[in-house]
Write a protein that holds these residues in place. Structure first.
Motif: not given
Length: 179
Positions: A26-27, A166-169, A175-177
């Motif tokens: 996720l990141s 990067w950060v993926y939700q 809202t991002f994790p």
């Protein structure tokens, strides 16, 4: 013979108890460029937001971010930009920051956002210390912090490169994790 049976049993037990985590990351940090591979059709390697991996663009997969160069007649790069094959507007430039520290603080503070309603087809004029929000074809979102770029002529061809955190939700919320 007993030793072999015991050792075999222990090995089978230990190997059977190992669990592989197949869920996507996720990141992270990734670098992509516009170098083409293949003998025709040609393809580049882009970043798949949904899997967290670099992948071939050969079959135009959805939710893969590529970096491209806009260049003049002499192949001098004027600017670089993000593109994707989502068939919809997927990029929003969230902010431009004067230095890496300010960009990092803004990126880390970006835990939620409201839908900007001004999504663009391409991420135009990508530069260091920018934050972008990317919308996937399934309404997931990723935030990207550009940490490095290259825009130049290499081997008489336009070259574009981008490194970003990067950060993926994937859940469709704004809202991002947390990392």
């Amino acid at each position: 013979m007993r030793k072999v049976v015991y050792i075999s049993f222990i090995l089978i037990f230990l190997l059977g108890s190992c669990k592989k985590n197949n869920s996507p990351a996720l990141s992270g940090t990734v670098t992509i460029n516009n170098i083409l591979s293949g003998t025709g059709p040609y393809y580049a390697m882009g970043f798949s937001v949904t899997t967290g991996n670099t992948v071939s663009t050969l079959k135009s997969p959805l939710d893969v971010i590529t970096i491209n160069a806009d260049f003049d007649i002499n192949y001098n790069v004027r600017k670089i930009y993000f593109a994707t094959y989502n068939f919809s507007n997927s990029f929003y430039r969230y902010g431009v920051y004067p230095d890496a520290t300010t960009a990092a603080n803004a990126f880390n503070s970006l835990t939620s956002f409201t839908d900007p309603a001004t999504w663009k087809e391409i991420g135009d004029s990508v530069k260091i210390n920018q934050i972008w929000i990317y919308k996937t074809s399934t309404s997931g979102f990723a935030k990207l912090k550009v940490t490095g770029t290259a825009a130049e002529k290499r081997d008489a061809k336009p070259y574009a490169e981008c490194t970003f955190d990067w950060v993926y939700q994937p859940d469709g919320t704004y809202t991002f994790p947390k990392k």
